[in-house]
Design an enzyme around this catalytic site. Structure first.
Site, PDB file in Angstrom:
ATOM      1  N   ARG A 161       9.934   5.410  19.741  1.00  0.00           N
ATOM      2  CA  ARG A 161       9.136   4.346  19.163  1.00  0.00           C
ATOM      3  C   ARG A 161       9.988   3.136  18.787  1.00  0.00           C
ATOM      4  NH1 ARG A 161       5.771   5.525  13.716  1.00  0.00           N
ATOM      5  NH2 ARG A 161       4.864   3.455  13.408  1.00  0.00           N
ATOM      6  N   ARG A 166       5.469   3.154   8.722  1.00  0.00           N
ATOM      7  CA  ARG A 166       6.488   3.997   8.082  1.00  0.00           C
ATOM      8  C   ARG A 166       5.918   5.384   7.802  1.00  0.00           C
ATOM      9  NH1 ARG A 166       7.228  -0.944   4.611  1.00  0.00           N
ATOM     10  NH2 ARG A 166       9.010  -2.035   5.519  1.00  0.00           N
ATOM     11  N   GLU A 167       5.343   5.969   8.851  1.00  0.00           N
ATOM     12  CA  GLU A 167       4.642   7.235   8.665  1.00  0.00           C
ATOM     13  C   GLU A 167       5.574   8.428   8.547  1.00  0.00           C
ATOM     14  OE1 GLU A 167       4.301   5.200  11.289  1.00  0.00           O
ATOM     15  OE2 GLU A 167       2.280   4.326  11.119  1.00  0.00           O
ATOM     16  N   GLY A 208      -5.170  14.113  17.693  1.00  0.00           N
ATOM     17  CA  GLY A 208      -5.248  12.833  18.378  1.00  0.00           C
ATOM     18  C   GLY A 208      -6.641  12.492  18.887  1.00  0.00           C
ATOM     19  N   GLU A 255       0.839  -1.203   0.000  1.00  0.00           N
ATOM     20  CA  GLU A 255       0.000   0.000   0.000  1.00  0.00           C
ATOM     21  C   GLU A 255       0.868   1.245   0.000  1.00  0.00           C
ATOM     22  OE1 GLU A 255      -3.375  -0.234   2.784  1.00  0.00           O
ATOM     23  OE2 GLU A 255      -3.086   1.887   3.232  1.00  0.00           O
ATOM     24  N   TRP A 304      -9.561   9.743  16.226  1.00  0.00           N
ATOM     25  CA  TRP A 304      -8.105   9.925  16.268  1.00  0.00           C
ATOM     26  C   TRP A 304      -7.542  11.039  15.394  1.00  0.00           C
ATOM     27  CZ3 TRP A 304      -5.485   9.389  11.639  1.00  0.00           C
ATOM     28  CH2 TRP A 304      -6.171   8.704  10.621  1.00  0.00           C
ATOM     29  N   ASP A 349       0.222   5.297   0.611  1.00  0.00           N
ATOM     30  CA  ASP A 349      -0.859   6.123   1.168  1.00  0.00           C
ATOM     31  C   ASP A 349      -0.619   7.609   1.210  1.00  0.00           C
ATOM     32  OD1 ASP A 349      -2.643   4.286   2.205  1.00  0.00           O
ATOM     33  OD2 ASP A 349      -1.502   4.010   4.036  1.00  0.00           O
ATOM     34  N   GLU A 376      -2.962  10.423   3.139  1.00  0.00           N
ATOM     35  CA  GLU A 376      -4.190  10.641   3.924  1.00  0.00           C
ATOM     36  C   GLU A 376      -4.207  12.084   4.386  1.00  0.00           C
ATOM     37  OE1 GLU A 376      -5.224   8.050   7.169  1.00  0.00           O
ATOM     38  OE2 GLU A 376      -4.865   6.265   5.975  1.00  0.00           O
ATOM     39  N   HIS A 410      -0.661  12.905   5.791  1.00  0.00           N
ATOM     40  CA  HIS A 410      -0.057  11.726   6.394  1.00  0.00           C
ATOM     41  C   HIS A 410       0.323  10.785   5.251  1.00  0.00           C
ATOM     42  CE1 HIS A 410      -0.253   8.411   9.514  1.00  0.00           C
ATOM     43  NE2 HIS A 410      -0.556   7.711   8.448  1.00  0.00           N
ATOM     44  N   THR A 411       1.548  10.246   5.280  1.00  0.00           N
ATOM     45  CA  THR A 411       1.940   9.285   4.235  1.00  0.00           C
ATOM     46  C   THR A 411       2.437   7.999   4.891  1.00  0.00           C
ATOM     47  OG1 THR A 411       4.263  10.024   4.134  1.00  0.00           O
ATOM     48  CG2 THR A 411       2.692  11.157   2.694  1.00  0.00           C
ATOM     49  N   ASN A 412       2.293   6.904   4.162  1.00  0.00           N
ATOM     50  CA  ASN A 412       2.788   5.629   4.678  1.00  0.00           C
ATOM     51  C   ASN A 412       3.070   4.689   3.506  1.00  0.00           C
ATOM     52  OD1 ASN A 412       3.524   3.716   6.594  1.00  0.00           O
ATOM     53  ND2 ASN A 412       1.518   3.590   7.578  1.00  0.00           N
TER      54      ASN A 412
END
Ligand SMILES: *[C@@H]1O[C@H](CO)[C@@H](O)[C@H](O)[C@H]1NC(C)=O
Length: 289
Positions: free
Chosen positions: A277, A131-132, A201, A103, A197, A105, A107, A120-122
């Site tokens: 993280r 992998r944001e 958040g 995928e 979310w 992305d 968003e 937002h990308t992934n």
């Protein structure tokens, strides 16, 4: 105006027509390229050249490409939900099927009026994402249409906004990171409520008095390899050595400079620098950035 002056204009008319057909200025017809897949009438194609998705308290909506692609350079112009769009998410992405899906992305996370959208990308490969990278934009994405592009070829995946690359995900198979290259993907888009979310958040909720929320799409353009019954439209040209240029396109110096500019000034989150993280160390592809 005699016949002769009319006919003298003909050649230039032909040239214009040939130019339009030969170049990719002609964007594809939405009726031919996409199906509205859900939303009970909330997704609409208008005259073949405009598509709108809407969201109200009952439902969002979405569409999907008819074609499956295996590599491509894909442009779409989007105009996002204006005003108070907090809680809404407009997702625009490529995705394959199954539990080991790939995928790519984009968003767009809405916000209160006057506060910036988050882009937002992934990238998922074989079912694994995490992998944001997130960005703010250097313009108001609700005031006008802007072009969001995905270049996906065997070397890398490049996310661009109005021709400026904002993210490059390099093929890092040589250091053991799977790269999307075996599963054809369709283009998908949806507009939905994610106020649990999306905005700060989940603190800011969707204001349903503003519904319906609408996002618009136009000027879809795909220079891509289309997969039909397991065969790629590009495999013929590959063997004859006449591959389309984008299939091996790199970032030239100008584009690399633009990428650094966007990342330096507009990136608000990068998984590759989120050490909390990844206490055991960053994912291997982060060392290639
Ligand atoms: C919304 O606006 C706030 C304040 O400017 C910002 O911190 C945040 O990144 C924006 N986007 C989202 C999705 O919350």
């Amino acid at each position: 105006m005699g016949f002769s002056s009319f006919s003298s204009r003909l050649p230039s008319l032909y040239l214009v027509v040939i130019f339009l057909i030969g170049s990719s200025l002609v964007s594809a017809n939405f009726y031919d390229e996409f199906d509205i897949t859900w939303g009970d009438g909330r997704g609409k194609i208008i005259n073949g050249d405009l598509l709108t998705l809407s969201l109200d308290k009952t439902s969002g909506s979405g569409f999907e490409s008819r074609n499956e692609y295996m590599y491509g350079k894909i442009d779409m112009q989007l105009k996002l939900v204006p005003g108070n769009s907090a809680g809404t998410v407009t997702a625009y992405y490529l995705s394959s099927k199954g539990s080991n899906w790939d995928e790519i992305d984009f968003e767009f996370l809405g916000n209160l009026s006057g506060d910036p959208y988050t882009l937002h990308t992934n990238v998922f490969s074989q079912g694994k994402g995490n992998r944001e990278q997130q960005f703010h934009l250097w313009f108001d994405p609700t005031a006008d249409f802007h072009t969001y592009s995905i270049l996906w070829n065997p070397k890398h995946i490049v996310f661009s906004v109005d021709g400026t690359p904002i993210r490059e995900f390099k093929n890092a198979e040589s250091i053991g990171v799977p790269f999307p290259k075996d599963q054809p993907m369709r283009i998908h888009s949806s507009l939905w409520n994610a106020d649990d979310w999306a905005t700060r958040g989940g603190l800011v909720k969707t204001d349903w008095t503003q519904a319906p929320f609408t996002a618009s799409y136009r000027n879809f353009k795909a220079d891509a390899c289309v997969v039909t019954s397991g065969k790629s439209s590009c495999s013929g040209s590959a063997s004859s050595g006449s591959n389309p240029g984008w299939l091996s396109e790199d970032l030239d110096n100008t584009k690399q400079e633009r990428l650094r500019w966007a990342q330096k000034n507009y990136m608000i989150y990068n998984y590759c620098s989120d050490s909390k993280r990844f206490p055991q160390g960053f994912p291997p592809e982060c060392s290639m950035a």
